[in-house]
Design a protein around this motif. Structure first.
Motif, PDB file in Angstrom:
ATOM      1  N   ASN A  66       0.853  -1.168  -0.078  1.00  0.00           N
ATOM      2  CA  ASN A  66       0.072  -0.055  -0.104  1.00  0.00           C
ATOM      3  C   ASN A  66       0.875   1.411   0.033  1.00  0.00           C
ATOM      4  O   ASN A  66       0.692   2.267  -0.870  1.00  0.00           O
ATOM      5  CB  ASN A  66      -1.098   0.000   1.271  1.00  0.00           C
ATOM      6  CG  ASN A  66      -1.929   1.077   1.071  1.00  0.00           C
ATOM      7  OD1 ASN A  66      -2.706   1.164   0.102  1.00  0.00           O
ATOM      8  ND2 ASN A  66      -1.940   1.998   2.024  1.00  0.00           N
ATOM      9  N   ASP A  92       2.320   1.444  -3.423  1.00  0.00           N
ATOM     10  CA  ASP A  92       1.311   1.735  -4.312  1.00  0.00           C
ATOM     11  C   ASP A  92       0.576   3.024  -4.355  1.00  0.00           C
ATOM     12  O   ASP A  92       0.294   4.133  -5.430  1.00  0.00           O
ATOM     13  CB  ASP A  92      -0.080   0.663  -4.421  1.00  0.00           C
ATOM     14  CG  ASP A  92       0.322  -0.605  -4.781  1.00  0.00           C
ATOM     15  OD1 ASP A  92       1.402  -0.853  -5.621  1.00  0.00           O
ATOM     16  OD2 ASP A  92      -0.351  -1.531  -4.397  1.00  0.00           O
ATOM     17  N   GLN A  93       0.124   3.612  -3.193  1.00  0.00           N
ATOM     18  CA  GLN A  93      -0.147   4.851  -2.941  1.00  0.00           C
ATOM     19  C   GLN A  93       0.678   6.035  -3.144  1.00  0.00           C
ATOM     20  O   GLN A  93       0.239   7.207  -3.871  1.00  0.00           O
ATOM     21  CB  GLN A  93      -1.058   5.054  -1.643  1.00  0.00           C
ATOM     22  CG  GLN A  93      -2.120   3.907  -1.320  1.00  0.00           C
ATOM     23  CD  GLN A  93      -3.174   3.974  -2.163  1.00  0.00           C
ATOM     24  OE1 GLN A  93      -3.384   5.091  -2.818  1.00  0.00           O
ATOM     25  NE2 GLN A  93      -4.010   3.209  -2.267  1.00  0.00           N
ATOM     26  N   TYR A 135       1.165   6.521  -6.979  1.00  0.00           N
ATOM     27  CA  TYR A 135      -0.079   6.883  -7.374  1.00  0.00           C
ATOM     28  C   TYR A 135      -0.018   8.450  -7.326  1.00  0.00           C
ATOM     29  O   TYR A 135      -0.326   9.314  -8.319  1.00  0.00           O
ATOM     30  CB  TYR A 135      -1.114   6.301  -6.819  1.00  0.00           C
ATOM     31  CG  TYR A 135      -2.532   7.025  -7.379  1.00  0.00           C
ATOM     32  CD1 TYR A 135      -3.148   6.797  -8.496  1.00  0.00           C
ATOM     33  CD2 TYR A 135      -3.213   7.824  -6.428  1.00  0.00           C
ATOM     34  CE1 TYR A 135      -4.329   7.597  -8.934  1.00  0.00           C
ATOM     35  CE2 TYR A 135      -4.378   8.461  -6.666  1.00  0.00           C
ATOM     36  CZ  TYR A 135      -4.816   8.335  -8.004  1.00  0.00           C
ATOM     37  OH  TYR A 135      -5.913   9.103  -8.303  1.00  0.00           O
ATOM     38  N   THR A 159      -6.085   5.155   2.036  1.00  0.00           N
ATOM     39  CA  THR A 159      -6.703   4.517   0.681  1.00  0.00           C
ATOM     40  C   THR A 159      -6.731   5.383  -0.444  1.00  0.00           C
ATOM     41  O   THR A 159      -6.368   6.654  -0.465  1.00  0.00           O
ATOM     42  CB  THR A 159      -8.267   4.315   1.127  1.00  0.00           C
ATOM     43  OG1 THR A 159      -8.917   5.505   1.244  1.00  0.00           O
ATOM     44  CG2 THR A 159      -8.411   3.333   2.615  1.00  0.00           C
ATOM     45  N   ARG A 160      -7.146   4.709  -1.510  1.00  0.00           N
ATOM     46  CA  ARG A 160      -7.151   5.447  -2.848  1.00  0.00           C
ATOM     47  C   ARG A 160      -8.089   6.530  -2.661  1.00  0.00           C
ATOM     48  O   ARG A 160      -7.911   7.866  -3.101  1.00  0.00           O
ATOM     49  CB  ARG A 160      -7.531   4.579  -3.975  1.00  0.00           C
ATOM     50  CG  ARG A 160      -7.574   5.354  -5.387  1.00  0.00           C
ATOM     51  CD  ARG A 160      -5.998   5.752  -5.766  1.00  0.00           C
ATOM     52  NE  ARG A 160      -4.958   4.830  -5.543  1.00  0.00           N
ATOM     53  CZ  ARG A 160      -4.457   4.197  -6.355  1.00  0.00           C
ATOM     54  NH1 ARG A 160      -5.129   4.144  -7.748  1.00  0.00           N
ATOM     55  NH2 ARG A 160      -3.632   3.274  -6.271  1.00  0.00           N
ATOM     56  N   ASN A 216      -7.173  10.555  -3.270  1.00  0.00           N
ATOM     57  CA  ASN A 216      -7.856  11.477  -4.258  1.00  0.00           C
ATOM     58  C   ASN A 216      -8.300  12.895  -3.500  1.00  0.00           C
ATOM     59  O   ASN A 216      -8.058  13.689  -4.107  1.00  0.00           O
ATOM     60  CB  ASN A 216      -8.906  10.706  -4.814  1.00  0.00           C
ATOM     61  CG  ASN A 216      -8.558   9.823  -5.937  1.00  0.00           C
ATOM     62  OD1 ASN A 216      -7.422  10.112  -6.520  1.00  0.00           O
ATOM     63  ND2 ASN A 216      -9.045   8.603  -6.243  1.00  0.00           N
TER      64      ASN A 216
END
Length: 109
Positions: free
Chosen positions: A10, A13-14, A17, A86-87, A91
Motif C-alpha cells: 500500500n 502503490d499509494q 499513484y 486508501t485511494r 484522491n
C-alpha cells in the motif's frame, strides 16, 4: 514496527499513484520544478517569486480549509500520509491540493 506485505504494498502503490498524479497534473505549470521521494514520504518542489511564502501559504490553506497537514517551507511542500491511506483518501488530498494550488497561483505576483 509493522512488517506486512499488505501495508508495504500500500505504501508503494499509494505513493507512486500520488507522485504520478502530482507530476501529471502540475509538470506543465511554470511554478512546478520536481516531485521527489519514495513511498509515502515525498515532496513537490516549486520555482516562483517568493517561493518560501508560496509554499507556506499553500500549506496554510490546506490545513485551514481542508484539515490536511502538509509541511510547506523553503521551495517545497512535503506530504507524509499515513501508511494505511486508501485511494479515496489519496484522491481527497490531491483534489484539494490541486484546488488550492490553482487558486493560489492565479493570484500570485
Amino acid at each position: 514496527i509493522i512488517h506486512t506485505k499488505k501495508i508495504l504494498d500500500n505504501v508503494l502503490d499509494q505513493g507512486n499513484y500520488m507522485r504520478k498524479m502530482l507530476k501529471d497534473t502540475l509538470s506543465s505549470h511554470d511554478f512546478y520544478f520536481d516531485v521527489r521521494g519514495r513511498g509515502l514520504r515525498f515532496s513537490i518542489e516549486f520555482k516562483c517569486k517568493n517561493v518560501n511564502l508560496f509554499t507556506s501559504s499553500l500549506a496554510k490553506q490546506m490545513l485551514e480549509k481542508h484539515n490536511i497537514f502538509i509541511s510547506g517551507k523553503f521551495h517545497r511542500v512535503c506530504f507524509t500520509p499515513a501508511f494505511i491511506i486508501t485511494r479515496k483518501e489519496a484522491n481527497y488530498i490531491l483534489e484539494n491540493f490541486f484546488k488550492e494550488f490553482f487558486i493560489l497561483v492565479s493570484n500570485w505576483r
